[in-house]
Enzyme design. Structure first.
Site, PDB file in Angstrom:
ATOM      1  N   LYS A  19      32.138 -37.154 -80.307  1.00 27.53           N
ATOM      2  CA  LYS A  19      32.138 -37.174 -78.843  1.00 27.53           C
ATOM      3  C   LYS A  19      33.516 -37.451 -78.237  1.00 27.53           C
ATOM      4  O   LYS A  19      33.705 -37.256 -77.040  1.00 27.53           O
ATOM      5  CB  LYS A  19      31.133 -38.192 -78.330  1.00 27.53           C
ATOM      6  CG  LYS A  19      29.707 -37.907 -78.753  1.00 27.53           C
ATOM      7  CD  LYS A  19      29.218 -36.577 -78.225  1.00 27.53           C
ATOM      8  CE  LYS A  19      27.747 -36.370 -78.573  1.00 27.53           C
ATOM      9  NZ  LYS A  19      27.246 -35.073 -78.089  1.00 27.53           N
ATOM     10  N   SER A 234      22.099 -38.580 -88.038  1.00 21.32           N
ATOM     11  CA  SER A 234      22.260 -37.168 -87.642  1.00 21.32           C
ATOM     12  C   SER A 234      23.114 -36.419 -88.662  1.00 21.32           C
ATOM     13  O   SER A 234      22.921 -35.220 -88.884  1.00 21.32           O
ATOM     14  CB  SER A 234      22.858 -37.050 -86.243  1.00 21.32           C
ATOM     15  OG  SER A 234      24.204 -37.482 -86.230  1.00 21.32           O
TER      16      SER A 234
END
Lengths: 271, 91
Positions: A19, A234
């Protein structure tokens, strides 16, 4: 397996996750458009990693950051975001990230002069960051021999941006989602039951796969024990999906691991 | 011992569309069994084959994480609120 797996470890970014890329590009875009004048506060909804990344970028570039985040996200992410100086608005955990999105939208509507709502789910700078950085890096780091790119879909910025960069070079894009609305793959979205990100476009992927949480957790633990890769769940989910691709197809298959396992030490994942 | 159970939208399909239920039970295991009697299949969504909470299902009894109080064996005081929390999706 017929294919070979190459993992891109996004935990190596300055604030520890993929991110960082979208956060930096969204903030720089807002600066260039003159939105971030004196007194402006960057606002976004986040499940954690984008919040941490925005907080870090805000600290470096001198901007206040306010984050709407569901209560009960992992303690690590709340503490890291606060350490970088961000303020947090904790929303109803039962409403998940969608509740945080609605709260950020409400705040932005009520105080448009105070907030710059960067909206990672709808901001074109999010996929653009991956089109101009992640995709070209993968191409360079695989000596131009990547054949597949496998990643999970959260905001979808990674898949959309990398697809724009690498699909024209013949790389096949595989997008992965959780197999159920109730899942434990933090950061991924079950699109059929969630608020759909405005930047998401199914057509950017050549194949769509689903992944179960139990298989993702098992692979996350295996990655640490067998490969020395300490990942969030993830990452395990993406690798499990990439292994399925590699069993079916030959080639140099690149899988993106979005963050590190340290961010989940207080969760049952590592108990 | 009636308690209020609040569920995420992701479990709505397991409870006939309800996200707030009144259930009874002295422990979390009993409460889940009570809901499962009315909505068969509910327990398998939140418990694994061994009857423990699935790794990715977080349950709070009031402000307390049930895992810190014995998991499904955690006591559920009368009148308390039980919340099942989903994973945090997307970004």
């Amino acid at each position: 397996m017929r294919g070979e797996l190459w993992a891109k470890l996004e935990s190596a970014n300055p604030a520890g996750s993929v991110k960082d890329r979208a956060a930096l590009w969204m903030v720089v875009a807002a600066e260039e458009e003159g939105q971030l004048g004196a007194g402006a506060t960057i606002l976004d909804a986040t499940s954690g990693n984008t919040g941490v990344a925005l907080a870090m970028v805000g600290a470096v570039r001198g901007h206040r950051v306010e984050l709407c985040m569901p209560d009960k996200v992992s303690l690590e992410r709340k503490r890291i975001a606060r350490a970088y100086g961000a303020s947090l608005v904790l929303t109803d955990p039962l409403e998940g990230t969608d509740g945080a999105i609605r709260e950020a939208q409400r705040r932005a509507r009520e105080a448009p002069d105070h907030y710059v709502y960067v909206d990672q789910y709808g901001n074109p700078a999010n996929p653009l960051a991956h089109e101009l950085t992640t995709g070209p890096e993968i191409w360079r780091q695989t000596d131009g021999r990547a054949t597949h790119f496998v990643a999970g879909v959260g905001t979808s910025g990674t898949v959309v941006g990398v697809s724009r960069a690498l699909r024209p070079r013949g790389v096949r894009i595989v997008a992965v989602q959780p197999d159920d609305a109730l899942h434990g793959i933090e950061g991924w979205k079950h699109m059929a039951t969630a608020i759909r990100p405005a930047i998401w476009d199914e057509a950017v992927a050549d194949r769509h796969r689903v992944m179960g949480t139990e298989e993702a957790i098992a692979m996350t633990r295996r990655l640490a024990k067998e490969e020395g890769i300490f990942s969030g769940v993830s990452g395990g989910a993406a690798v499990a999906a990439a292994c399925a691709v590699a069993r079916e197809e030959a080639g140099r298959i690149v899988v993106l691991i979005a963050d590190g396992g340290e961010r989940y030490l207080s969760t049952p994942l590592w108990e | 011992m009636p308690v209020t159970v609040r569920l995420p939208g992701a479990l709505r399909d397991a409870t006939g569309g309800e996200t707030k239920l009144i259930a009874s039970g002295a422990t979390l295991r009993d409460v889940i069994a009570d809901i499962d009697r009315r909505h068969p299949g509910f327990a398998s969504r939140v418990l694994d084959e061994g009857g423990a909470l699935r790794t990715y299902v977080n349950v709070y009894i009031g402000e307390e994480d049930a895992r810190s109080h014995g998991g499904v064996a955690a006591k559920v005081p009368e009148g308390s609120e039980v919340m099942v929390i989903p994973a945090m999706a997307g970004g």
